[in-house]
Design a protein around this motif. Structure first.
Motif, mmCIF file in Angstrom:
data_model
loop_
_atom_site.group_PDB
_atom_site.id
_atom_site.type_symbol
_atom_site.label_atom_id
_atom_site.label_comp_id
_atom_site.label_asym_id
_atom_site.label_seq_id
_atom_site.Cartn_x
_atom_site.Cartn_y
_atom_site.Cartn_z
ATOM 1 N N ARG A 86 -32.004 26.817 42.489
ATOM 2 C CA ARG A 86 -33.223 25.853 42.358
ATOM 3 C C ARG A 86 -33.493 25.770 40.824
ATOM 4 O O ARG A 86 -34.641 25.646 40.399
ATOM 5 C CB ARG A 86 -34.387 26.612 43.031
ATOM 6 C CG ARG A 86 -34.043 26.590 44.590
ATOM 7 C CD ARG A 86 -34.737 27.560 45.330
ATOM 8 N NE ARG A 86 -34.573 27.309 46.655
ATOM 9 C CZ ARG A 86 -33.264 27.876 47.438
ATOM 10 N NH1 ARG A 86 -32.494 28.697 46.728
ATOM 11 N NH2 ARG A 86 -33.150 27.498 48.725
ATOM 12 N N LEU A 121 -47.419 20.654 43.283
ATOM 13 C CA LEU A 121 -46.578 20.486 44.457
ATOM 14 C C LEU A 121 -45.035 21.366 44.208
ATOM 15 O O LEU A 121 -44.648 22.007 44.959
ATOM 16 C CB LEU A 121 -46.319 19.130 45.065
ATOM 17 C CG LEU A 121 -47.660 18.631 45.670
ATOM 18 C CD1 LEU A 121 -47.695 17.331 45.896
ATOM 19 C CD2 LEU A 121 -47.895 19.436 46.985
ATOM 20 N N VAL A 122 -44.766 20.907 43.058
ATOM 21 C CA VAL A 122 -43.259 21.293 42.770
ATOM 22 C C VAL A 122 -43.384 22.886 42.385
ATOM 23 O O VAL A 122 -42.450 23.629 43.080
ATOM 24 C CB VAL A 122 -42.773 20.640 41.335
ATOM 25 C CG1 VAL A 122 -41.425 21.067 41.060
ATOM 26 C CG2 VAL A 122 -42.436 19.232 41.596
ATOM 27 N N TRP A 125 -43.598 24.514 45.855
ATOM 28 C CA TRP A 125 -42.459 24.530 46.603
ATOM 29 C C TRP A 125 -41.203 25.609 46.053
ATOM 30 O O TRP A 125 -40.584 26.059 47.004
ATOM 31 C CB TRP A 125 -41.551 23.073 46.481
ATOM 32 C CG TRP A 125 -40.469 22.977 47.264
ATOM 33 C CD1 TRP A 125 -40.320 22.634 48.738
ATOM 34 C CD2 TRP A 125 -39.027 23.261 46.800
ATOM 35 N NE1 TRP A 125 -38.975 22.540 48.827
ATOM 36 C CE2 TRP A 125 -38.043 22.816 47.969
ATOM 37 C CE3 TRP A 125 -38.414 23.379 45.339
ATOM 38 C CZ2 TRP A 125 -36.732 22.950 47.708
ATOM 39 C CZ3 TRP A 125 -37.170 23.457 45.269
ATOM 40 C CH2 TRP A 125 -36.552 23.384 46.621
ATOM 41 N N SER A 129 -39.952 28.411 48.424
ATOM 42 C CA SER A 129 -38.427 28.532 48.807
ATOM 43 C C SER A 129 -37.789 29.725 48.249
ATOM 44 O O SER A 129 -37.173 30.289 48.902
ATOM 45 C CB SER A 129 -37.965 27.155 48.157
ATOM 46 O OG SER A 129 -36.679 27.177 48.405
ATOM 47 N N GLU A 145 -43.548 31.295 54.346
ATOM 48 C CA GLU A 145 -43.384 29.767 54.281
ATOM 49 C C GLU A 145 -44.496 29.207 54.859
ATOM 50 O O GLU A 145 -45.213 28.289 53.905
ATOM 51 C CB GLU A 145 -42.102 29.385 54.819
ATOM 52 C CG GLU A 145 -41.680 27.915 54.427
ATOM 53 C CD GLU A 145 -40.432 27.603 54.869
ATOM 54 O OE1 GLU A 145 -39.934 26.575 54.683
ATOM 55 O OE2 GLU A 145 -39.804 28.262 55.452
ATOM 56 N N TRP A 149 -47.365 27.269 52.497
ATOM 57 C CA TRP A 149 -47.915 25.559 52.671
ATOM 58 C C TRP A 149 -49.350 25.398 52.988
ATOM 59 O O TRP A 149 -50.031 24.444 52.591
ATOM 60 C CB TRP A 149 -46.830 25.069 53.521
ATOM 61 C CG TRP A 149 -45.674 24.734 52.637
ATOM 62 C CD1 TRP A 149 -44.321 25.143 52.987
ATOM 63 C CD2 TRP A 149 -45.528 23.944 51.658
ATOM 64 N NE1 TRP A 149 -43.558 24.784 52.121
ATOM 65 C CE2 TRP A 149 -44.009 24.047 51.311
ATOM 66 C CE3 TRP A 149 -46.206 23.227 50.734
ATOM 67 C CZ2 TRP A 149 -43.648 23.167 50.187
ATOM 68 C CZ3 TRP A 149 -45.754 22.604 49.745
ATOM 69 C CH2 TRP A 149 -44.418 22.667 49.365
#
Length: 450
Positions: A86, A121-122, A125, A129, A145, A149
Motif C-alpha cells: 500500500r 478518506l484515503v 482507508w 487496511s 475494520e 469505517w
C-alpha cells in the motif's frame, strides 16, 4: 539559505494563482468561481495520484531489497509486506495532505474542501487496511475494520458528537459510578491498545535478555515473564483510569470477584506459583531433556501455566507446572548436556573377554554422535556377570545432543557391535532347549471282577 526558503514558501503560497492562470491560458471555461476551484482541486488530485504512482514504482523495489537483506522476524516481515503493498496509496495520502496545507496557507480553507475530504478518506482507508491486515485474528480484524469505517463515516457526516452523546446517555448509574455504552467502548479500545503496546514492549525486553550472555536461561525467562505481567497490569490500570473509572468504587465488586476466582481458579494459581518456583530453583531450563512419567523429550519453552516439551515424533506435550513440582522428574541434562547410554549384551564362553571389551568400545566410538574425549565421558565396556550361557557385558558411552534422539544411537551401536562380532568370529549365544520324549508304557489290564 533564508532567501531560498523565502522564495520556496512564496511559491507554495501563490501556486494556486499560477494554476488558475495556467487553466485560463489553455482555454478552460472558468466562468464560476466555485467551478474554477473545483477543477483546480480535481487537477491537484490527479497530479498527486500521478506523483504517488511514480514514487511507489521507484521506491518499492529498493525498500523490498532492504527488508529482505535485514532478515526480519515473521511478524515484522508480515507488517513490512502489508505496508509495501500500500506504499503508493500512502504516498497519495501524503501528497494530498501537503496540497491541503499549501492551499490553506495560500487561500481560504473552503477552497480545499474537496481535497480535504479525499485526503481524509484515503488516510482512513490506509489506516484501516493496514490495521486489519496486521491483526491475525479475523474476528478482531473485522471488528476493527467495521468500527473504523463507522467512525470515519460519522465524522464526515458531522454527527459524531451527537452519536457520542447518544451512547453516553445509555448508561447504568451505580452510586457514584457511571457506566455508559460510550465508556465501555472507549475502555475496550484503550485497553486493547495499551495491552498490545505492553506485549510489544515485553517482546523487546525478551530480545534484549536473549542477547545477554551473563544471565542463565531460567533467569532470562523469569525476568521476561515478570516484566510481561507488570506491563500488562500497568496497562490495565492506566486504561481503567483513562476512561474515568474510580478504583474505590470497584473495591466491593473486585473483592467479590477475587473470592470467586480464588475458589474457581485454584489450579491456575497453583500452576502460576509452581512456574515461578521452577524458574527460581533452576531445576529445569529450556533445552533440558527430561522424563516425566511416560513423557520423554526436551523443553522448548517455560510458560506461566505449563512447560512445553517437544517429542521426537513431532508431538508437543504441555505439562502443567504443578506436575513438575509434585512428581518425580528425570533431568537428563541437569548438570551438563551429556547423556550416558548403556547397552547390555552377552557373548559365548569361547570368546576372549578382553578382546570383546576392546572391540566393543571401538565400535561405539566409531559412531559420529558418541563423545570420544578422555576423562569422565570416555567409552567404557565392563564385564558384569558370568551368566548361564554367556559372559555378560555392559557398554557405556555419552552423547552431547540428546534432543536428536537416543533410541537411534542405541540401535546404530547395536548394529556396529553385530558387524564387529561377525568380523572377529565372536558368537552371541542364545538358549537351547532339549525335549526328551519318554517311550509310552504298555497299558496294564485290569483284573476281571468276581
Amino acid at each position: 539559505m533564508e532567501q531560498q526558503f523565502g522564495l520556496l514558501w512564496n511559491w507554495v503560497t501563490r501556486w494556486p494563482d499560477f494554476l488558475v492562470a495556467l487553466l485560463l491560458s489553455i482555454g478552460l471555461p472558468l466562468d464560476s468561481f466555485r467551478i474554477s476551484w473545483t477543477i483546480i482541486q480535481m487537477a491537484i488530485l490527479v497530479l498527486a495520484f500521478a506523483l504517488a504512482f511514480v514514487a511507489g514504482r521507484v521506491t518499492t523495489p529498493r525498500l523490498e531489497e532492504r527488508i529482505r537483506a535485514a532478515k526480519l522476524g515473521p511478524k515484522l516481515l508480515r507488517t513490512s509486506a502489508v505496508i509495501l503493498r500500500r506504499l503508493t496509496v500512502i504516498y497519495f495520502a501524503l501528497f494530498l495532505w501537503f496540497a491541503v496545507l499549501a492551499m490553506r496557507a495560500a487561500t481560504w480553507g473552503s477552497r480545499s474542501y474537496f481535497l480535504t475530504l479525499m485526503a481524509t478518506l484515503v488516510t482512513a482507508w490506509v489506516t484501516i487496511s493496514i490495521s486489519s491486515r496486521i491483526i491475525q485474528n479475523r474476528t478482531l480484524a473485522r471488528m476493527v475494520e467495521v468500527g473504523g469505517w463507522v467512525l470515519v463515516t460519522l465524522s464526515l457526516l458531522g454527527i459524531l458528537p451527537e452519536a457520542m452523546t447518544l451512547l453516553d446517555s445509555l448508561a447504568i448509574d451505580l452510586n457514584e459510578f457511571h457506566l455508559s455504552l460510550l465508556t465501555l467502548i472507549q475502555g475496550v479500545v484503550i485497553l486493547s491498545l495499551l495491552v498490545w503496546a505492553a506485549s510489544v514492549l515485553s517482546r523487546l525486553v525478551d530480545r534484549q535478555l536473549s542477547a545477554m550472555e551473563d544471565f542463565t536461561p531460567t533467569i532470562k525467562v523469569l525476568i521476561g515473564k515478570m516484566a510481561r505481567f507488570s506491563l500488562i497490569i500497568i496497562a490495565v490500570m492506566i486504561g481503567l483510569y483513562a476512561v474515568g473509572i474510580d478504583f474505590t468504587a470497584l473495591t466491593l465488586i473486585s473483592g467479590a470477584i477475587g473470592v470467586g476466582l480464588g475458589f474457581g481458579l485454584q489450579k491456575v494459581v497453583s500452576n502460576l506459583v509452581s512456574g515461578i518456583i521452577l524458574l527460581l530453583d533452576k531445576s529445569i531450563k529450556p533445552g533440558d531433556v527430561i522424563t516425566v512419567g511416560e513423557t520423554f523429550g526436551w523443553i522448548t519453552s517455560l510458560n506461566a501455566r505449563y512447560v512445553s516439551v517437544s517429542m521426537r515424533d513431532g508431538r508437543e506435550i504441555l505439562i502443567p507446572n504443578e506436575d513438575l513440582i509434585t512428581q518425580q522428574v528425570q533431568n537428563w541434562s541437569f548438570n551438563d548436556p551429556y547423556v550416558r547410554i548403556e547397552i547390555k549384551f552377552g557373548v559365548s564362553y569361547d570368546s576372549d573377554p578382553r578382546l570383546v571389551r576392546r572391540i566393543a568400545a571401538e565400535a561405539a566410538a566409531s559412531h559420529p554422535r558418541v563423545v570420544t574425549r578422555d576423562g569422565d565421558y570416555q567409552v567404557a565396556c565392563h564385564v558384569i556377570a558370568f551368566g548361564d550361557s554367556s559372559i555378560d557385558f555392559v557398554l557405556r558411552f555419552f552423547i552431547a545432543d540428546p534432543t536428536q534422539g537416543i533410541t537411534n544411537v542405541r540401535g546404530d551401536v547395536f548394529l556396529a557391535l553385530w558387524d564387529t562380532f561377525k568380523a572377529h568370529d565372536i558368537a552371541i549365544p542364545y538358549p537351547h532347549r532339549e525335549i526328551i520324549m519318554q517311550p509310552e508304557k504298555p497299558a496294564q489290564k485290569e483284573p476281571l471282577a468276581d
